[in-house]
Enzyme design. Structure first.
Site, PDB file in Angstrom:
ATOM      1  N   GLU A  83      35.623   6.560 -28.594  1.00  0.00           N
ATOM      2  CA  GLU A  83      36.538   7.268 -29.477  1.00  0.00           C
ATOM      3  C   GLU A  83      36.206   6.891 -30.912  1.00  0.00           C
ATOM      4  O   GLU A  83      35.742   5.781 -31.180  1.00  0.00           O
ATOM      5  CB  GLU A  83      37.987   6.912 -29.140  1.00  0.00           C
ATOM      6  CG  GLU A  83      39.000   7.874 -29.725  1.00  0.00           C
ATOM      7  CD  GLU A  83      38.773   9.310 -29.305  1.00  0.00           C
ATOM      8  OE1 GLU A  83      38.124  10.036 -30.099  1.00  0.00           O
ATOM      9  OE2 GLU A  83      39.213   9.702 -28.212  1.00  0.00           O
ATOM     10  N   CYS A  99      39.466  12.660 -24.535  1.00  0.00           N
ATOM     11  CA  CYS A  99      38.242  12.071 -24.011  1.00  0.00           C
ATOM     12  C   CYS A  99      37.133  13.092 -24.200  1.00  0.00           C
ATOM     13  O   CYS A  99      37.130  14.135 -23.541  1.00  0.00           O
ATOM     14  CB  CYS A  99      38.394  11.700 -22.533  1.00  0.00           C
ATOM     15  SG  CYS A  99      36.892  10.982 -21.828  1.00  0.00           S
TER      16      CYS A  99
END
Length: 271
Positions: free
Chosen positions: A114, A2
């Protein structure tokens, strides 16, 4: 992993979701659609109030800096690198094990970003045979629109170069716990794109479902084996993902438009 996420919910909204008892209006943050490491973020934690006679844990909404600095660090420089802690090893790594045992938090988000790099392209890049191609960002969020509750750790760090009454004498920092990405189908997947989170990236933030919130935040729970049981991945089929503009790749861009769903990957990007 993350490395970027979005957090636009107001404190009053989070207070209702997480049953917050205490938060300071002066710590209110503006909605952030491109949260990057070293930024100030919201964290939900259970901790006794400072200088209170009653030492019971109180559910609080606090503002922390993303990038954990262990209490024993001599300088804060390493915090920018310690944004993620792996669920598989968090209980044994020196940088995280103390916080895992006693200082756990929830980092509320709308979802996380992402970037996709195709496997063949990634291998060529590692070999130095190809210039890095443009990568397509995806936004990953709960399919039902609920708060994305990321498991986190927090730590206090004392800057010994400053006097006790200095406003920056104490740093409160945090890290996101990550786990292996789901290989099961997404609840909602783009027509032309990844069909599972593992197609996007091999890691993902560990999402805590509401039935685990109280146990995760409880500072009285310190048994490592007991705590590790809370690190199990959430049930499959709760998430969706969709492509967003490559504008999110620049941390200077920060607006609701970054969350706009594209019909497909941008021209010149990968899937």
């Amino acid at each position: 992993m993350c490395g970027r996420y979005a957090a636009s919910r107001r404190p009053e909204d989070l207070a209702g979701v997480f049953e917050i008892e205490k938060w300071e209006p002066e710590e209110t943050l503006e909605p952030d659609y491109n949260v990057a490491p070293t930024k100030e973020v919201y964290a939900v934690l259970d901790r006794p109030l400072k200088d209170a006679d009653d030492r019971r844990p109180v559910r609080q909404l606090r503002t922390l800096k993303w990038g954990l600095v262990p209490s024993w660090s001599k300088t804060p420089e390493g915090g920018a690198r310690m944004i993620n802690a792996r669920a598989e090893t968090v209980h044994e790594k020196p940088s995280y094990r103390r916080a895992f045992a006693a200082r756990r938090c929830i980092l509320p988000a709308d979802g996380y970003y992402e970037w996709v790099t195709a496997k063949d392209e990634r291998e060529l890049e590692v070999e130095g045979r190809k210039k890095r191609a443009r990568k397509q960002p995806y936004f990953v969020l709960p399919a039902d629109g609920s708060v994305f509750a990321m498991a986190g750790l927090y730590e206090f760090w004392r800057d010994r170069t400053l006097p006790d009454d200095h406003p920056r004498a104490w740093w409160v920092t945090c890290s996101v716990i990550t786990t292996e990405a789901e290989t099961s189908p997404l609840a909602v997947a783009p027509a032309d794109g990844p069909h599972a989170l593992a197609d996007i990236h091999p890691r993902m933030p560990l999402m805590l479902t509401p039935d685990r919130w109280d146990a995760w935040l409880d500072p009285a729970r310190t048994d490592v084996d007991d705590l590790r049981s809370l690190l199990a991945p959430p049930p499959a089929g709760l998430m969706r993902a969709y492509p967003v503009s490559t504008a999110v790749s620049n941390v200077r861009n920060n607006a609701p438009e970054l969350l706009k769903e594209l019909e497909g990957p941008e021209e010149g990007t990968l899937f």
